[in-house]
Design an enzyme around this catalytic site. Structure first.
Site, PDB file in Angstrom:
ATOM      1  N   HIS A 272       0.907  -1.139   0.022  1.00 43.58           N
ATOM      2  CA  HIS A 272      -0.033  -0.073  -0.051  1.00 43.58           C
ATOM      3  C   HIS A 272       1.013   1.288  -0.126  1.00 43.58           C
ATOM      4  O   HIS A 272       0.577   2.118  -0.847  1.00 43.58           O
ATOM      5  CB  HIS A 272      -0.786   0.119   1.250  1.00 43.58           C
ATOM      6  N   GLU A 273       1.871   1.206   0.798  1.00 44.01           N
ATOM      7  CA  GLU A 273       2.679   2.489   0.967  1.00 44.01           C
ATOM      8  C   GLU A 273       3.675   2.698  -0.142  1.00 44.01           C
ATOM      9  O   GLU A 273       3.927   3.712  -0.740  1.00 44.01           O
ATOM     10  CB  GLU A 273       3.830   2.323   2.215  1.00 44.01           C
TER      11      GLU A 273
ATOM     12  N   HIS B   6       1.990   4.632  -3.048  1.00 44.74           N
ATOM     13  CA  HIS B   6       2.133   6.310  -2.597  1.00 44.74           C
ATOM     14  C   HIS B   6       3.652   6.414  -3.193  1.00 44.74           C
ATOM     15  O   HIS B   6       3.837   7.442  -3.751  1.00 44.74           O
ATOM     16  CB  HIS B   6       1.763   6.360  -1.377  1.00 44.74           C
TER      17      HIS B   6
END
Length: 430
Positions: A20-21, A24
């Protein structure tokens, strides 16, 4: 419950958070944003390494992670209130200055807030989108590969007695299946001349041909065999469209129905690719409905904690509850619960977890990704409107003004997490 399942769940959660990170980090770096840190976990650092200006590492509390995008908050626009009535900096202004301090003067162009609204959307949506892809991948492996559980036309169990409360019975009280040559493991190919290929078709054939002596064709250990079964009628609840028909008082309506006395073997069947999008849509819709109804679910859990009301198994569970499910999947059980079945259930659990992370992070609230996405959308609309009307560019959206509300949101999430942990321990849903 198996410790292996809990460990696998923690590893799966870490993978979901780490990816998920990365969702980004990667677009942020591609767009020139300074990314100072990428960590899995919270608390004291176990180890870290700086690579191309970003510190990558792992922390001791392995229950999440984060990526630090520098310059998230735009400076206050002229005329914006930055001091309180006591002459102190407002909470929003303190946050703006702390955000600006993350960048050296020569790095000012690398601030996140300087990105166009479209690029901000890509960066902030990247994280949840990775969770969506993980959910689709896990579900597709089960749906197309391992297969979904289905009631087959293979005999899984033969009931010994017509009365389900009895385990031993006289021949007269035995079920038609128990009195026949039918054996566990037989694959029923045809009933009274009607070909059948699954449990539903077998049930329909039994209902259609009624009671009496009926020929049945089975496949047993590779051999085709045919014999007769004397089907009887018993009083059973009426079922229409998969639901029991009830009278005005709520009591089931009974009718005489053909009765055989067998249960199907559950087999896994690979499903069609064309049906996969609809199933993913159902998973997303069901998850969204639970998240939207979160206050009601939390209230119901609270009621069940302080009463004899059973906890709703279809409601919300916390990390402890999910870990407990993972432990039960990999723990002891019947021989029929095969490795493939366990793997499928674990992947479906992981698919649901990632779908929850995807939808939950899209809630339009700071500090969730959805709050930043909302800010980027508002900025895009304002800039497009100003351009269309020939007005000056209004500049970046002032996200800092929403930070006081974000503190309320964070406090709610912390309390909710603690509450669900207590509920999962004191009154498990499963």
């Amino acid at each position: 419950m198996s410790i292996i399942g809990i460990i696998l769940f923690i590893l799966g959660l870490l993978i979901a958070v780490a990816l998920h990170e990365l969702g980004h980090l990667i677009p942020a770096k591609l767009f020139g944003v300074k990314v100072s840190q990428y960590f899995v976990g919270f608390g004291p650092t176990i180890f870290s390494k700086v690579y191309r200006g970003t510190e990558y590492g792992v922390k001791w509390i392995l229950l999440g992670g984060y990526v630090r995008l520098c310059g998230m908050l735009a400076p206050a626009r002229p005329g914006r209130k930055i001091f309180t009535k006591h002459g102190e900096l407002t909470f929003a202004e303190q946050a703006r200055r702390e955000s600006a301090a993350e960048l050296a003067p020569e790095e000012a162009a690398q601030a996140f807030w300087r990105l166009s609204p479209g690029k901000k959307l890509i960066v902030m949506f990247g994280g949840p989108f990775v969770n969506f892809l993980l959910s689709v991948l896990c579900f597709a492996i089960v749906w197309l590969g391992i297969g979904m559980p289905a009631l087959s036309n293979t005999v899984g169990r033969i009931a010994p007695c017509i009365d389900p409360m009895q385990t031993k019975c006289e021949l007269a009280a035995a079920t038609p299946a128990a009195r026949s040559e039918l054996q566990q493991g037989d694959e029923i190919r045809a009933w009274a001349g009607t070909p059948v290929k699954d449990w539903q078709e077998l049930r329909e054939a039994i209902q259609a041909h009624g009671a009496g002596e009926k020929p049945v064709d089975v496949l047993r250990e590779g051999r085709q065999e045919t014999f007769t079964i004397n089907v009887i009628e018993v009083e059973r609840p009426q079922v229409r469209a998969g639901e029991i028909v009830k009278d005005a008082a709520g009591k089931p309506l009974l009718e005489m129905q053909p009765y055989l006395g067998v249960s199907p073997e559950i087999k896994r069947e690979q499903q069609s690719f064309s049906a996969l999008p609809a199933q993913i849509g159902n998973l997303a819709l069901g998850t969204a409905q639970i998240i939207i109804g979160l206050p009601v679910h939390l209230w119901n859990i609270g009621v069940s904690l302080f009463s004899d009301t059973p906890r709703d198994a279809s409601g919300v569970v916390g990390l402890v509850g999910i870990a407990d499910m993972a432990g039960k999947i990999t723990g002891g059980g019947s021989a029929q619960y095969t490795f493939a079945a366990r793997a499928a259930d674990f992947l479906l659990l992981f698919a649901s977890l990632n779908m929850s992370l995807f939808i939950f992070n899209l809630l339009p609230l700071l500090p969730l990704d959805g709050g930043h996405i909302l800010g980027a959308l508002i900025e895009w609309i304002k800039r497009a409107s100003a351009k269309w009307r020939g007005m000056p560019d209004p500049g970046a959206f002032d996200t800092a003004r929403l930070l006081p509300l974000s503190q309320v949101v964070v406090s709610f999430f912390v309390l909710m997490t603690i509450f669900l942990i207590v509920a999962d321990i004191l009154k498990p849903a499963f």
